[in-house]
Write a protein that holds these residues in place. Sequence first.
Motif, mmCIF file in Angstrom:
data_model
loop_
_atom_site.group_PDB
_atom_site.id
_atom_site.type_symbol
_atom_site.label_atom_id
_atom_site.label_comp_id
_atom_site.label_asym_id
_atom_site.label_seq_id
_atom_site.Cartn_x
_atom_site.Cartn_y
_atom_site.Cartn_z
ATOM 1 N N ASP A 52 0.812 -1.219 0.000
ATOM 2 C CA ASP A 52 0.000 0.000 0.000
ATOM 3 C C ASP A 52 0.842 1.265 0.000
ATOM 4 O O ASP A 52 0.499 2.237 -0.671
ATOM 5 N N THR A 53 1.910 1.250 0.835
ATOM 6 C CA THR A 53 2.582 2.508 1.160
ATOM 7 C C THR A 53 3.998 2.609 0.621
ATOM 8 O O THR A 53 4.578 3.691 0.684
ATOM 9 N N PHE A 54 4.580 1.522 0.174
ATOM 10 C CA PHE A 54 5.969 1.466 -0.275
ATOM 11 C C PHE A 54 6.962 1.857 0.819
ATOM 12 O O PHE A 54 8.080 2.234 0.534
ATOM 13 N N GLN A 55 6.538 1.776 2.098
ATOM 14 C CA GLN A 55 7.472 2.070 3.195
ATOM 15 C C GLN A 55 8.226 0.790 3.556
ATOM 16 O O GLN A 55 8.166 0.319 4.693
ATOM 17 N N THR A 56 8.916 0.223 2.562
ATOM 18 C CA THR A 56 9.546 -1.086 2.709
ATOM 19 C C THR A 56 10.431 -1.180 3.938
ATOM 20 O O THR A 56 10.266 -2.081 4.771
ATOM 21 N N PHE A 57 11.380 -0.228 4.068
ATOM 22 C CA PHE A 57 12.359 -0.316 5.154
ATOM 23 C C PHE A 57 11.707 -0.210 6.524
ATOM 24 O O PHE A 57 11.941 -1.035 7.411
ATOM 25 N N GLU A 58 10.859 0.797 6.695
ATOM 26 C CA GLU A 58 10.253 1.023 8.011
ATOM 27 C C GLU A 58 9.457 -0.204 8.450
ATOM 28 O O GLU A 58 9.575 -0.674 9.570
ATOM 29 N N VAL A 59 8.634 -0.721 7.523
ATOM 30 C CA VAL A 59 7.723 -1.812 7.895
ATOM 31 C C VAL A 59 8.503 -3.089 8.202
ATOM 32 O O VAL A 59 8.268 -3.738 9.235
#
Lengths: 257, 263
Positions: B226-233
Amino acid sequence: MAFRSEEQQAAATGPEVIRVEGLHKTFPGGVKALDGVSLSVGRGEVVVVVGPSGSGKSTLLRCLNGLEETDSGRVAINGLDLDHRTATRLAIRRQVGMVFQSFNLFPHLTVTGNMNLAQRLVRGRSASEATEATQRLLAKVGLTDKADAYPAQLSGGQQQRVAIARALAVEPSIMLFDEATSALDPEMIGEVLEVMKTLAYEGMTMVVVTHEMGFAREVGDRVLFMENGRVVEEAATDEFFRSPRQERTRQFLSQIL
Amino acid sequence: MVLTRAARSRAIDLAAFGLILAGVAWLAARGAEGLGYHWQWYAAPGYFGSWEAGSFIPGPLLRGLGVTLQITALSLVLCMAVGLATALLRLSPSWAGRALARCYLETIRNTPLLIQIFFTYFVLAPLTGLTAFGSAVLALSLFEGAYASEIIRAGIVSIPRGQWEAAASLGLTSWQAYRTVVLPQALRRVLPPLAGQAVSLVKDSALVSTIAVYDLALRGQLIVADTFQTFEVWFTVAGVYLALTLSLSLAAGRLERRLKGGA
């Protein structure tokens, strides 16, 4: 001097409670542990089994309560033939207590836990009944203050006395002792032998495998000398020590006395 | 102030440890910069839950964690039961029992867990009406149970023969001897490796995300999509698994010490 009075010696030859006929046992690898052993023990009798290590003494003892399978021959306890059925085995083990060289107390249970276990599972006693009997037996072996101790907190002599009391708690009519003092420091042998003497004095039927010749002399009614899986000589205690018939027995006695 | 030799070497150790960590962080940061990655850590807490109108709304990661916890807890109980039963069968005098246990062990240990999960979900589940959640629990229990059984068997075998003989000579049946004498000692001995197996179970449970079980791993995947926040997630999800396994090890260690204190 005999530990038991003349009357007790006479009474010792009561009705036969252990009968062994032509027992054979070969271990895997071909070692003949028992090579045709026969034996009869009367109620209240104390039979001492001696002999060099590897002579089959312990194997004979372990056949009496079915810890060891036999190849051929017959073992009967109180008239009950030991066969391959589990039920027979359990019935016989209720009548035969055993004390081991290495004590074999259950390390995860307290002294009371050790002693109550079989009373509850085998004799079906309630916890309070079992604990009552346990306290009585602990008093008998002089360890009342150790009821809540774990085996690791006891000395070897104390552990072995607990092991004897644990076996007695199931109320057997026969007690087997498999080198009960061999693993003990010398200063602790006496306290264990004392308990065994008391038992003999009270009329318990006992088969004792031991190297303690003093004990054999004092308490034994009869001595069995074994070698290579055979009974070399069997005689009343006095006769055995005073005038052994077999040359091999004389040789053995001269080495150990 | 004069430092003792031990304190000085400890200080050097700590400094080296800190330096390595800083180096790794710097490499990661530089790599992300090179990618032109736009960090959005502020969004991470929201995936666990948020406060709306005074009440707490659990976010996707927290709900995923709940599913993961349910699956691992159920599987842990089941896998210990399977492991114990298999160990007893392997040590039983019955030929058929031993053969059965052996077949199960070899099948499980020589096929990939992922295939076992697919097999359970796509083959067994339609035949038996099992849900995805049920398939996940079944596959994980059978898989970890095989390893647990070997651990338990080793523990049973390590109990000296004298314990069996003492129990038998007192007139206990073999089941009574198992229950009251042998198993309590054996399980105590194998508690550390069994705890390790439980940690494996937590980690392996991430694989059930492949059969549409909405666990922690699948929730993370969906957020990333959904968010492309790969690293954080993925950093966050990994941290949650780490916290889970570390607290499990800690609890096992405490239990072990308590049991040791008892005997």
